[in-house]
Each structure stands twice: as C-alpha cells, then as structure tokens.
Design a protein around this motif. Structure first.
Motif, short mmCIF file in Angstrom:
data_model
loop_
_atom_site.label_atom_id
_atom_site.label_comp_id
_atom_site.label_asym_id
_atom_site.label_seq_id
_atom_site.Cartn_x
_atom_site.Cartn_y
_atom_site.Cartn_z
N SER A 57 -11.99 -7.15 6.96
CA SER A 57 -10.68 -6.54 6.77
C SER A 57 -9.61 -7.61 6.63
O SER A 57 -9.33 -8.32 7.61
CB SER A 57 -10.35 -5.64 7.96
OG SER A 57 -8.97 -5.30 7.93
N LEU A 137 0.59 1.51 -0.71
CA LEU A 137 1.24 2.01 0.49
C LEU A 137 0.24 2.40 1.57
O LEU A 137 0.42 2.11 2.74
CB LEU A 137 2.13 3.20 0.15
CG LEU A 137 3.25 2.92 -0.86
CD1 LEU A 137 3.98 4.20 -1.21
CD2 LEU A 137 4.19 1.86 -0.31
N ARG A 138 -0.81 3.09 1.16
CA ARG A 138 -1.81 3.57 2.10
C ARG A 138 -3.12 3.80 1.36
O ARG A 138 -3.12 4.31 0.25
CB ARG A 138 -1.35 4.89 2.72
CG ARG A 138 -2.31 5.47 3.74
CD ARG A 138 -1.83 6.79 4.31
NE ARG A 138 -0.54 6.58 4.96
CZ ARG A 138 0.30 7.57 5.26
NH1 ARG A 138 -0.01 8.81 4.96
NH2 ARG A 138 1.44 7.32 5.84
N GLU A 139 -4.20 3.44 2.00
CA GLU A 139 -5.51 3.69 1.41
C GLU A 139 -5.83 5.18 1.55
O GLU A 139 -5.79 5.71 2.66
CB GLU A 139 -6.58 2.85 2.13
CG GLU A 139 -7.95 2.99 1.56
CD GLU A 139 -8.94 2.10 2.28
OE1 GLU A 139 -9.43 1.14 1.64
OE2 GLU A 139 -9.21 2.35 3.47
N ARG A 140 -6.10 5.84 0.45
CA ARG A 140 -6.39 7.27 0.47
C ARG A 140 -7.88 7.57 0.39
O ARG A 140 -8.35 8.53 0.96
CB ARG A 140 -5.67 7.98 -0.68
CG ARG A 140 -4.17 7.89 -0.61
CD ARG A 140 -3.64 8.62 0.59
NE ARG A 140 -2.19 8.55 0.64
CZ ARG A 140 -1.44 9.37 1.34
NH1 ARG A 140 -1.99 10.30 2.07
NH2 ARG A 140 -0.14 9.23 1.34
#
Length: 165
Positions: A57, A137-140
């Motif tokens: 990560s 913005l965000r991992e979907r």
C-alpha cells in the motif's frame, strides 16, 4: 491461454488465500501436490500468474495521494520518456495509450504539494509536451481479478459441456 476448471479453482484459491502453502492448497483442492505444482508452473510460464509477491500500500508508506497523469510526448519520443519515467519512484505504473495523450501514469505522493513537485519534474523531462492530472478521491472498486477468473471459469465449464454435448 485457455484455463480449465481446476486452473480456475487454483487461481481462486491463490487470490482468496495468498499466504497458504502449496501443500495446503493441494489438500484443499483434493489434488496431488505434484499436480498442483505443475499447474502453478504452467500458469506462471504462460503469464497467467505474473507475480507471487505481496501487494504493498503506497498510502501505508506515507503516499496517500493517488493521481493519474496523462502525458503528451513529442513524436518519436515515447521510449525515451518512458525510460525517464522509470526513474521516478512515485510513478507506480505507466502505460502507452490511445486517445488524449500518449502515456497514462499512476502516481502517488505524500500530499498535493509533493504531487505538484512530481508533475513539475515530469514537465521538465525532454520529450514531454504537456501533462493533464486527475486526482483520485476515493477507491470505489479495488484492484481485483477474482470476478474475471470466475467468469473465465464459467466459460471453460460451458465450453466443456458444449464439447461433450
């Protein structure tokens, strides 16, 4: 490469339980260890299995900002720019693409100011005409392959049933 139902079961198990031993995989699958090892070697040799290492990560390493940077390159300069990109540790992937731009990179950064520094480094590279950056913005949907493996497995079973029928 065509895969059969046992290959699919092996791949599913590798994805679901990546830290299990070959011996344990063989036990779970009800197959001989030698058979399993031969299948794993064939899947690796043919490029179905591309890595056995852990997934790291970048966010946990202090690089929580993820951006996709499209790079337009002067004609004939793709290989040279790609070689320069390989020297930038924050570029974790780069692909030559069609459409808007010549290269699409996946870039990680400590924060937005660090991302700007990386982009400025890219812009200064010989052969880079312009860049366009999009910040995630965000991992979907996280990186995944299991649904594809299962789909290929259903196709393999269907093909086997059609051939038998």
């Amino acid at each position: 490469m065509p895969v059969d139902p046992l290959d699919v079961r092996i791949l599913r198990l590798l994805l679901e339980q990546p830290r299990t031993s070959v011996r344990e995989y063989a036990r779970i699958l009800g197959t001989a260890r030698g058979t399993l090892q031969a299948r794993l070697e064939r899947l690796a040799r043919t490029g179905v299995i591309t890595t056995a290492g852990p997934r790291i990560s970048p966010a946990a390493l202090g690089h929580p900002v993820l951006a996709f940077v499209r790079i337009e390159v002067t004609q004939g300069g793709l290989d040279e720019v790609a070689a320069e990109l390989a020297a930038v540790p924050e570029i974790i992937e780069a692909f030559s693409i069609t459409g808007g731009g010549d290269l699409l990179t996946r870039v990680v950064a400590r924060d937005n100011a660090h991302l700007e520094d990386i982009i400025q480094r890219l812009i200064r590279m010989p052969g880079v005409v312009r860049t366009r950056t999009e910040i995630a913005l965000r991992e979907r949907v996280p990186h995944r392959v299991l649904p594809l493996v299962e789909s290929v497995g259903r196709e393999a079973v269907g093909d086997g049933q059609r051939a038998a029928g």
